[in-house]
Design an enzyme around this catalytic site. Structure first.
Site, short mmCIF file in Angstrom:
data_model
loop_
_atom_site.label_atom_id
_atom_site.label_comp_id
_atom_site.label_asym_id
_atom_site.label_seq_id
_atom_site.Cartn_x
_atom_site.Cartn_y
_atom_site.Cartn_z
N ASN A 1 0.78 -1.34 -0.15
CA ASN A 1 -0.14 0.02 -0.04
C ASN A 1 0.93 1.16 0.02
O ASN A 1 1.60 1.50 1.00
CB ASN A 1 -0.91 0.06 1.14
CG ASN A 1 -1.66 1.24 1.37
OD1 ASN A 1 -1.72 2.17 0.54
ND2 ASN A 1 -2.42 1.53 2.43
N LYS B 1 0.34 4.29 -0.37
CA LYS B 1 -0.31 5.38 0.34
C LYS B 1 -0.11 6.85 -0.39
O LYS B 1 -0.05 6.45 -2.00
CB LYS B 1 0.05 5.59 1.80
CG LYS B 1 -0.35 4.31 2.63
CD LYS B 1 0.19 4.48 4.04
CE LYS B 1 -0.04 3.24 4.68
NZ LYS B 1 0.01 3.07 6.32
N GLU C 1 -6.63 4.74 7.87
CA GLU C 1 -6.33 6.36 7.50
C GLU C 1 -7.62 7.08 6.86
O GLU C 1 -7.93 8.14 7.11
CB GLU C 1 -5.06 6.37 6.61
CG GLU C 1 -3.73 6.17 7.41
CD GLU C 1 -2.80 5.40 6.93
OE1 GLU C 1 -2.45 5.45 5.46
OE2 GLU C 1 -1.81 4.78 7.47
N GLY D 1 2.49 2.12 10.74
CA GLY D 1 3.72 3.24 10.54
C GLY D 1 4.21 3.35 11.81
O GLY D 1 4.99 4.58 11.94
N SER E 1 3.44 -2.45 10.12
CA SER E 1 4.77 -2.59 10.30
C SER E 1 5.52 -3.95 10.16
O SER E 1 6.49 -4.50 10.60
CB SER E 1 5.31 -2.07 11.94
OG SER E 1 5.03 -0.75 12.07
P1 13P Z 1 3.12 0.25 7.71
O1 13P Z 1 3.48 -1.19 7.16
O2 13P Z 1 3.79 1.16 7.22
O3 13P Z 1 2.93 0.06 9.20
O4 13P Z 1 1.53 0.30 7.09
C1 13P Z 1 0.67 -0.63 7.20
C2 13P Z 1 -0.50 -0.13 6.43
O5 13P Z 1 -1.25 0.75 6.84
C3 13P Z 1 -0.81 -0.79 5.17
O6 13P Z 1 -1.92 -0.47 4.80
#
Ligand code: 13P
Length: 249
Positions: free
Chosen positions: A9, A11, A96, A172, A213
């Site tokens: 992802n 983002k 999010e 994150g 993570s």
């Molecule tokens: P991280 O891997 O950066 O923690 O993000 C996870 C996430 O939200 C994937 O959609």
């Protein structure tokens, strides 16, 4: 029986120029992976990414879709627009979006229904906050999120959707749920699906990812857990070497 599925992802990261560099590096690295490999990219990169991964084992995903066919919805993107660009998977209800953009269980359900009706595969995200984890309310919350996301979705569609369990406190933050926590929580979601549909549907059809993570260091141990079918990867999907190591855990 449940093929492992690793999705990146991105983002709100990567320009078209970045996309070209990242995918050129990634394509040879993930070749031959046993897991299904997907990149979910920002709308502006879908066309470029789609052209670059044509003929490879990487599949194309988007990060959201609107439920309506078309119309006066400024800033939104329809299923037909995504299908035209070769999109196969769509992330729905990421935390999010729930936290910052007013996504609700009801809109998650509407988007998921549209995906399935149009032939897109939703990756439906559920997850609890730290407060909900600590108070113990997470079980009821995850069961409710799962049930509400699936309202009106027929048993025959379960193979075309994926659930992503993403504890908000692990996204994150560098804090991962322990292998056991992730496994046991996914079992709660799987049991809910069994009660809504059937035991076989839950055990043999629906794939449930862990997200939060996940990285090259922890992926093998997480994927060794019986309930965990894959990962939804944020930060580590932005680096070709890291993401390929997760895909080829
Ligand atoms: P991280 O891997 O950066 O923690 O993000 C996870 C996430 O939200 C994937 O959609």
């Amino acid at each position: 029986m449940r093929q492992p599925i690793i999705a990146g992802n991105w983002k709100m990261n990567n320009t078209i120029a970045d996309t070209k560099v990242l995918l050129a590096d990634l394509i040879p690295l993930v070749k031959g992976a046993k897991a299904e490999c997907i990149v979910c990219v920002p709308y502006t990169n879908i066309q470029t990414a789609g052209e670059l991964i044509k003929g490879t084992n990487i599949k194309l995903g988007a990060e959201n879709v609107h439920w309506a066919d078309k119309g006066a919805f400024t800033g939104e993107i329809s299923a037909d627009m995504l299908l035209e660009l070769g999109v196969e998977y769509v992330i729905i209800g990421h935390s999010e979006r729930r936290q910052f953009f007013g996504e609700t269980d009801e809109t998650v359900n509407k988007r998921s229904i549209t995906c399935l009706a149009k032939g897109l595969k939703p990756i439906i995200c559920v997850g609890e906050s730290l407060e909900e984890r600590q108070s113990g309310a997470y079980t009821a919350i995850l069961e409710a999120q799962t049930e509400k996301a699936l309202v009106g979705i027929d048993k025959s569609e379960l193979g075309n959707l994926v659930i992503a369990y993403e504890p908000i406190w692990a996204i994150g933050t560098g804090v991962t749920a322990t292998n056991q926590e992730a496994n046991d929580t996914i079992a709660i979601i799987r049991n809910k699906i069994a009660s809504l549909y059937c035991r076989n549907c839950a055990d043999n059809v629906v794939r449930i990812q862990y997200g939060g993570s996940m990285n090259p260091k922890n992926v093998a141990d997480l994927m060794a857990m019986p309930e965990i079918d894959g990962g939804l990867i944020g930060g580590a999907s932005l680096n070709a070497s890291d993401f390929s190591k997760v895909v080829k855990y």
